[in-house]
Design a protein around this motif. Sequence first.
Motif, PDB file in Angstrom:
ATOM      1  N   VAL A   1      47.795  66.387  28.639  1.00 19.10           N
ATOM      2  CA  VAL A   1      48.986  66.134  29.433  1.00 19.10           C
ATOM      3  C   VAL A   1      48.703  66.622  30.838  1.00 19.10           C
ATOM      4  N   LEU A   2      48.982  65.773  31.814  1.00 18.29           N
ATOM      5  CA  LEU A   2      48.825  66.137  33.216  1.00 18.29           C
ATOM      6  C   LEU A   2      50.201  66.377  33.813  1.00 18.29           C
ATOM      7  N   ILE A   3      50.357  67.455  34.560  1.00 19.06           N
ATOM      8  CA  ILE A   3      51.624  67.791  35.200  1.00 19.06           C
ATOM      9  C   ILE A   3      51.454  67.698  36.707  1.00 19.06           C
ATOM     10  N   ASP A   4      52.184  66.765  37.318  1.00 20.80           N
ATOM     11  CA  ASP A   4      52.270  66.549  38.767  1.00 20.80           C
ATOM     12  C   ASP A   4      50.968  66.046  39.384  1.00 20.80           C
ATOM     13  N   ALA A   5      50.842  64.734  39.449  1.00 17.79           N
ATOM     14  CA  ALA A   5      49.718  64.091  40.143  1.00 17.79           C
ATOM     15  C   ALA A   5      50.032  64.085  41.636  1.00 17.79           C
ATOM     16  N   ALA A   6      49.883  65.251  42.262  1.00 18.68           N
ATOM     17  CA  ALA A   6      50.431  65.464  43.596  1.00 18.68           C
ATOM     18  C   ALA A   6      49.617  64.806  44.706  1.00 18.68           C
TER      19      ALA A   6
ATOM     20  N   THR B   1      43.559  55.634  34.669  1.00 19.16           N
ATOM     21  CA  THR B   1      43.604  56.134  33.289  1.00 19.16           C
ATOM     22  C   THR B   1      44.425  55.275  32.343  1.00 19.16           C
ATOM     23  N   GLY B   2      45.382  54.528  32.876  1.00 16.36           N
ATOM     24  CA  GLY B   2      46.278  53.768  32.012  1.00 16.36           C
ATOM     25  C   GLY B   2      47.293  54.616  31.285  1.00 16.36           C
ATOM     26  N   ALA B   3      47.489  55.855  31.727  1.00 12.28           N
ATOM     27  CA  ALA B   3      48.386  56.772  31.028  1.00 12.28           C
ATOM     28  C   ALA B   3      49.849  56.401  31.235  1.00 12.28           C
ATOM     29  N   LYS B   4      50.682  56.795  30.284  1.00 16.52           N
ATOM     30  CA  LYS B   4      52.129  56.669  30.392  1.00 16.52           C
ATOM     31  C   LYS B   4      52.669  57.784  31.284  1.00 16.52           C
ATOM     32  N   THR B   5      53.863  57.534  31.845  1.00 15.51           N
ATOM     33  CA  THR B   5      54.470  58.493  32.762  1.00 15.51           C
ATOM     34  C   THR B   5      55.778  59.019  32.197  1.00 15.51           C
ATOM     35  N   ALA B   6      56.137  60.233  32.643  1.00 15.26           N
ATOM     36  CA  ALA B   6      57.396  60.840  32.234  1.00 15.26           C
ATOM     37  C   ALA B   6      57.980  61.600  33.411  1.00 15.26           C
ATOM     38  N   ALA B   7      59.320  61.645  33.484  1.00 12.58           N
ATOM     39  CA  ALA B   7      60.023  62.389  34.528  1.00 12.58           C
ATOM     40  C   ALA B   7      61.454  62.594  34.068  1.00 12.58           C
ATOM     41  N   GLY B   8      62.143  63.518  34.722  1.00 13.09           N
ATOM     42  CA  GLY B   8      63.541  63.739  34.415  1.00 13.09           C
ATOM     43  C   GLY B   8      64.363  62.482  34.640  1.00 13.09           C
ATOM     44  N   ARG B   9      65.320  62.242  33.763  1.00 15.13           N
ATOM     45  CA  ARG B   9      66.108  61.012  33.800  1.00 15.13           C
ATOM     46  C   ARG B   9      66.760  60.779  35.162  1.00 15.13           C
TER      47      ARG B   9
ATOM     48  N   ILE C   1      61.296  57.701  42.028  1.00 12.04           N
ATOM     49  CA  ILE C   1      59.836  57.697  41.944  1.00 12.04           C
ATOM     50  C   ILE C   1      59.368  56.251  41.994  1.00 12.04           C
ATOM     51  N   GLU C   2      58.492  55.937  42.944  1.00 10.43           N
ATOM     52  CA  GLU C   2      58.094  54.550  43.152  1.00 10.43           C
ATOM     53  C   GLU C   2      57.385  53.954  41.949  1.00 10.43           C
ATOM     54  N   VAL C   3      56.605  54.764  41.251  1.00  9.71           N
ATOM     55  CA  VAL C   3      55.905  54.290  40.055  1.00  9.71           C
ATOM     56  C   VAL C   3      56.889  54.291  38.885  1.00  9.71           C
ATOM     57  N   PRO C   4      56.956  53.225  38.089  1.00  9.69           N
ATOM     58  CA  PRO C   4      57.894  53.198  36.959  1.00  9.69           C
ATOM     59  C   PRO C   4      57.659  54.352  35.979  1.00  9.69           C
ATOM     60  N   THR C   5      58.750  54.885  35.442  1.00 12.17           N
ATOM     61  CA  THR C   5      58.695  55.986  34.478  1.00 12.17           C
ATOM     62  C   THR C   5      58.863  55.430  33.077  1.00 12.17           C
ATOM     63  N   ASP C   6      57.917  55.711  32.192  1.00  8.43           N
ATOM     64  CA  ASP C   6      57.965  55.203  30.823  1.00  8.43           C
ATOM     65  C   ASP C   6      58.842  56.060  29.917  1.00  8.43           C
ATOM     66  N   ASP C   7      58.893  57.352  30.161  1.00  7.25           N
ATOM     67  CA  ASP C   7      59.558  58.297  29.256  1.00  7.25           C
ATOM     68  C   ASP C   7      60.548  59.126  30.075  1.00  7.25           C
ATOM     69  N   LEU C   8      61.843  58.908  29.852  1.00  2.00           N
ATOM     70  CA  LEU C   8      62.885  59.633  30.567  1.00  2.00           C
ATOM     71  C   LEU C   8      63.182  60.939  29.838  1.00  2.00           C
ATOM     72  N   LEU C   9      63.070  62.049  30.545  1.00  2.00           N
ATOM     73  CA  LEU C   9      63.198  63.368  29.944  1.00  2.00           C
ATOM     74  C   LEU C   9      64.573  63.960  30.184  1.00  2.00           C
ATOM     75  N   ASP C  10      65.123  64.591  29.143  1.00  2.00           N
ATOM     76  CA  ASP C  10      66.394  65.287  29.216  1.00  2.00           C
ATOM     77  C   ASP C  10      66.210  66.730  28.760  1.00  2.00           C
TER      78      ASP C  10
END
Length: 221
Positions: free
Chosen positions: A37-42, A93-101, A107-116
């Motif tokens: 898991v990668l946190i913050d591709a800054a 990488t083709g990885a899925k993305t996640a961020a707070g709902r 976020i310009e890049v689409p988020t695959d997994d909405l976090l609550d």
Amino acid sequence: MSAESWILPAVSIHRISVGGMDNNVYVITGLQSGEQVLIDAADDADAILALLAEGARDAAPGTAKTAQTPALLVTTHSHWDHIRALGPVIAATGAKTAAGRDDAGDIEVPTDDLLDHGDVRQFDGFELQVIGLRGHTPGSVALLYRDSKGPAHLFTGDSLFPGGVGNTQKDPNRFARLLDDVATRVFAVLPDDTLVHPGHGAGTTLGAERPHLDEWRARGW
């Protein structure tokens, strides 16, 4: 570029700082599976890909997972300095993305997994708990890894630093919400030895910061 590493019984954690704002990027690798898991591709996609490869080398030989194919790229919040390399790292990488709902729409890049708040995400050999910390942005999230043999590791984005909570632009309502969330969702439930890994700069522990909560509230930032 500063760097740190923690080798725990089930996972390794590697950190680098990137860009002119000293943004921290973290990769968590399951030692038996190689899942990451990668946190913050800054910023600095090449450095981030190298960080993924470094973490992958910690995994047991012959694991099915390979370097540069993380299971998830988590963005702690939507501010520009935390997402500059998100698109290039996804492309590589083709990885899925996640961020707070409540931040995903910014976020310009689409988020695959909405976090609550309260969500738990399971990976091969480890899990991460989502803690919503509203105020720096509406959908800021922290991620908690509980180590079975040692202190927990809390990745706080820009919501908690040594010396205080994140910037709320002098808005008293945003500040009160963030400090309330930090107090009730972090300090009230986690022990003093919990390691805090912020989005910029050096880390701290909850024990080092706990005595100052009333001071932060009184000063208003």
